[in-house]
Motif scaffolding. Sequence first.
Motif: not given
Length: 47
Positions: A1-5, A7-11
């Motif tokens: 899953m991807a997390e966004k906070s 302006g940072v997107l972690t994949i």
Amino acid sequence: MAEKSNGVLTIRADEEIKAKFKALAENLGNQGTALESLLNAYEMQNA
């Protein structure tokens, strides 16, 4: 899953996918542009 906070997107991706994305990003200028290009291509394909 991807997390966004903030302006940072972690994949999560395997090493092969990361290497391909890094090469694409280097070719296009940066990771943001690479991701935007992929999303645009996806949207055009589904139109």
